[in-house]
Enzyme design. Structure first.
Site, PDB file in Angstrom:
ATOM      1  CE  LYS A 130       0.690   1.981   3.330  1.00 13.80           C
ATOM      2  NZ  LYS A 130       1.966   2.506   3.971  1.00 13.80           N
ATOM      3  CE1 TYR A 215      -1.629   0.346   7.755  1.00 14.21           C
ATOM      4  CE2 TYR A 215      -0.343   2.292   7.216  1.00 14.21           C
ATOM      5  CZ  TYR A 215      -0.450   0.919   7.315  1.00 14.21           C
ATOM      6  OH  TYR A 215       0.608   0.124   6.968  1.00 14.21           O
TER       7      TYR A 215
HETATM    8  P1  NAD Z   1      12.499   1.315   1.936  1.00 14.90           P
HETATM    9  O1  NAD Z   1      13.059   2.600   1.434  1.00 14.90           O
HETATM   10  O2  NAD Z   1      12.990   0.776   3.224  1.00 14.90           O
HETATM   11  O3  NAD Z   1      12.700   0.167   0.841  1.00 14.90           O
HETATM   12  C1  NAD Z   1      12.424   0.403  -0.526  1.00 14.90           C
HETATM   13  C2  NAD Z   1      13.220  -0.569  -1.364  1.00 14.90           C
HETATM   14  O4  NAD Z   1      12.992  -0.277  -2.744  1.00 14.90           O
HETATM   15  C3  NAD Z   1      14.735  -0.459  -1.115  1.00 14.90           C
HETATM   16  O5  NAD Z   1      15.292  -1.728  -1.052  1.00 14.90           O
HETATM   17  C4  NAD Z   1      15.230   0.273  -2.352  1.00 14.90           C
HETATM   18  O6  NAD Z   1      16.548  -0.101  -2.700  1.00 14.90           O
HETATM   19  C5  NAD Z   1      14.250  -0.216  -3.406  1.00 14.90           C
HETATM   20  N1  NAD Z   1      14.159   0.669  -4.561  1.00 14.90           N
HETATM   21  C6  NAD Z   1      14.082   0.236  -5.829  1.00 14.90           C
HETATM   22  N2  NAD Z   1      14.056   1.267  -6.674  1.00 14.90           N
HETATM   23  C7  NAD Z   1      14.151   2.374  -5.934  1.00 14.90           C
HETATM   24  C8  NAD Z   1      14.186   3.756  -6.248  1.00 14.90           C
HETATM   25  N3  NAD Z   1      14.107   4.203  -7.514  1.00 14.90           N
HETATM   26  N4  NAD Z   1      14.262   4.630  -5.231  1.00 14.90           N
HETATM   27  C9  NAD Z   1      14.293   4.228  -3.953  1.00 14.90           C
HETATM   28  N5  NAD Z   1      14.286   2.909  -3.592  1.00 14.90           N
HETATM   29  C10 NAD Z   1      14.201   2.003  -4.580  1.00 14.90           C
HETATM   30  O7  NAD Z   1      10.908   1.517   1.966  1.00 14.90           O
HETATM   31  P2  NAD Z   1       9.871   0.594   2.735  1.00 14.90           P
HETATM   32  O8  NAD Z   1       9.569   1.194   4.033  1.00 14.90           O
HETATM   33  O9  NAD Z   1      10.318  -0.808   2.680  1.00 14.90           O
HETATM   34  O10 NAD Z   1       8.561   0.806   1.828  1.00 14.90           O
HETATM   35  C11 NAD Z   1       8.358   0.096   0.614  1.00 14.90           C
HETATM   36  C12 NAD Z   1       6.855  -0.028   0.339  1.00 14.90           C
HETATM   37  O11 NAD Z   1       6.261  -0.758   1.403  1.00 14.90           O
HETATM   38  C13 NAD Z   1       6.090   1.281   0.257  1.00 14.90           C
HETATM   39  O12 NAD Z   1       5.076   1.195  -0.730  1.00 14.90           O
HETATM   40  C14 NAD Z   1       5.483   1.448   1.625  1.00 14.90           C
HETATM   41  O13 NAD Z   1       4.305   2.218   1.644  1.00 14.90           O
HETATM   42  C15 NAD Z   1       5.193   0.000   1.970  1.00 14.90           C
HETATM   43  N6  NAD Z   1       5.164  -0.257   3.433  1.00 14.90           N
HETATM   44  C16 NAD Z   1       4.113  -0.916   3.950  1.00 14.90           C
HETATM   45  C17 NAD Z   1       4.060  -1.185   5.300  1.00 14.90           C
HETATM   46  C18 NAD Z   1       2.916  -1.960   5.880  1.00 14.90           C
HETATM   47  O14 NAD Z   1       2.813  -2.052   7.101  1.00 14.90           O
HETATM   48  N7  NAD Z   1       2.075  -2.563   5.070  1.00 14.90           N
HETATM   49  C19 NAD Z   1       5.075  -0.731   6.119  1.00 14.90           C
HETATM   50  C20 NAD Z   1       6.165  -0.079   5.568  1.00 14.90           C
HETATM   51  C21 NAD Z   1       6.189   0.169   4.205  1.00 14.90           C
END
Ligand code: NAD
Length: 364
Positions: A130, A215
């Site tokens: 999401k 949320y």
């Molecule tokens: P994060 O920044 O920790 O991880 C993102 C990943 O994507 C990294 O490994 C990064 O290297 C990669 N990536 C690939 N292409 C990229 C680019 N062009 N720029 C930046 N990063 C790139 O982020 P996250 O917290 O893991 O969030 C990722 C997704 O998960 C989002 O859509 C976020 O909303 C979702 N999320 C959901 C929950 C939940 O509880 N459901 C919690 C956290 C995050």
């Protein structure tokens, strides 16, 4: 006459029998297992991978990442074979890999649209984090792409499987709150590093609303049990340097529901201690506090504390999603692409209401 010793012996016997039975049933699972590749090995991808170690019906078998060193580390940690490792250029080849059933897209929001469509075209089921997309138009295109490819699209709405949440939904369906007329959703946290992708419109699609406000939007719908028909919204910005144009810092919004209920919600990147849902009806209330964090989730109603098991959300989510994808199970609250498009239509309408200052009608 039964002595205390007899009783204890019998108890010990039953406990042993029960634990033998449960380890027997655990080992016994011989049903289908969903073989998943995670795309995006960041902070949430890591959380999902760790949680999947405890899954019965889902298994992490592949990775898609732009960072070779991360791929190596994950291969070692999770026993992922070389054949199941891809990067962002070559992952379309996953189509020829019979050992992967589904790809879980856990990258920045602005990338989901393109990546989900490519996974669909590679004929694999997709689970997407999401917000599923950055607007409803892109979301609908993703739903259409999955439909025409004959694959299923699910969204990481982990709260839809959370026991305290499900108990409130059960009580509401049993009319235990009477006529539900009000919901309050508070969603926020203080965001740190100003250079992160969450504050970059191209990658995030917006600000707090996309990330955390969603949320309260989604929660208002599953707590009230209806889809809203109008929205009004007001934005405040105290730090225009950190929160640039198109990146919302704080939005308050109100939703109107067909049965007469209204929701009043707050989405912000500038305050902590905001993770609370409150539902009120003519005969009772329910509160979740915290409502959507990783847990433990806690709650109470007019009948007292909600006693439900504390779960690892991502473990339960992935087991349940395996049941949906492989066995056609129906979740209590939908987790498919249509469900996500509804949230995206509400987000589009909230942004439109902020711009115009007017009430915006919704047709979900
Ligand atoms: P994060 O920044 O920790 O991880 C993102 C990943 O994507 C990294 O490994 C990064 O290297 C990669 N990536 C690939 N292409 C990229 C680019 N062009 N720029 C930046 N990063 C790139 O982020 P996250 O917290 O893991 O969030 C990722 C997704 O998960 C989002 O859509 C976020 O909303 C979702 N999320 C959901 C929950 C939940 O509880 N459901 C919690 C956290 C995050």
């Amino acid at each position: 006459m039964q002595t205390r010793r007899d009783f204890l012996q019998k108890m010990t016997g039953s406990v042993l029998a029960l634990s033998a039975l449960s380890s027997f049933t655990e080992k016994k699972y011989e049903g289908p297992v969903l073989r998943v590749a995670i795309m995006g090995l960041g902070s949430y991808g890591t959380r999902v991978a760790e949680a999947m170690k405890s899954c019965t019906k889902a298994k992490l078998v592949g990775v898609i990442s732009g960072t070779p060193s991360k791929i190596k580390a994950w291969q070692t940690k999770y026993g992922i074979p070389e054949n199941n490792c891809y990067n962002y250029e070559n992952f379309d080849r996953i189509r020829d890999n019979p050992d992967i059933d589904a790809v879980y897209v856990i990258t920045p929001n602005g990338l989901h649209h393109n990546q989900v469509i490519r996974v669909a075209q590679a004929r694999k089921h997709v689970i997407c984090e999401k917000p599923m997309a950055v607007n409803a138009k892109e979301g609908q295109e993703m739903v259409d792409a999955c439909q025409s490819a004959g694959v299923k699209l699910l969204v990481g709405y982990r709260m839809h499987f959370e026991p305290h949440t499900l108990e409130i939904i059960r009580m509401r369906k049993a009319n235990e709150f009477g006529k539900v007329l009000f919901f309050q959703g508070l969603s926020g946290f203080i965001i740190g590093d100003p250079t992160q992708w969450r504050l970059n419109k191209a990658l995030s699609g917006g600000g707090a609303m996309m990330d955390i406000g969603i949320y309260s939007i989604n929660g208002s719908r599953y707590m009230i049990g209806e889809d809203p028909i109008w929205v009004t919204a007001q934005e405040t910005k105290t730090n225009p340097v950190k929160f640039k144009d198109g990146v919302d810092e704080t939005i308050q919004f109100q939703l109107g529901f067909p049965g007469g209920a209204t929701a009043s919600c707050l989405s912000t990147y500038s305050l902590n201690n905001l993770d609370r849902f409150f539902l009120d009806g003519t005969q009772g209330f329910a509160e979740l506090l915290p409502a959507t964090g990783y847990g433990p989730i806690a709650g109470r109603t007019h009948k007292g504390e909600i006693n439900q098991p504390v779960t690892t959300h991502q473990t339960v989510q992935m087991d349940e999603m395996a049941g949906i994808l492989l066995e056609g199970h129906q979740p209590v609250v939908a987790v498919d692409g249509h469900e996500a498009v509804k949230d995206l239509k509400i987000i589009d309408a909230i942004y439109a209401a902020v711009r115009s200052g007017q009430k915006v009608d919704l047709h979900l």
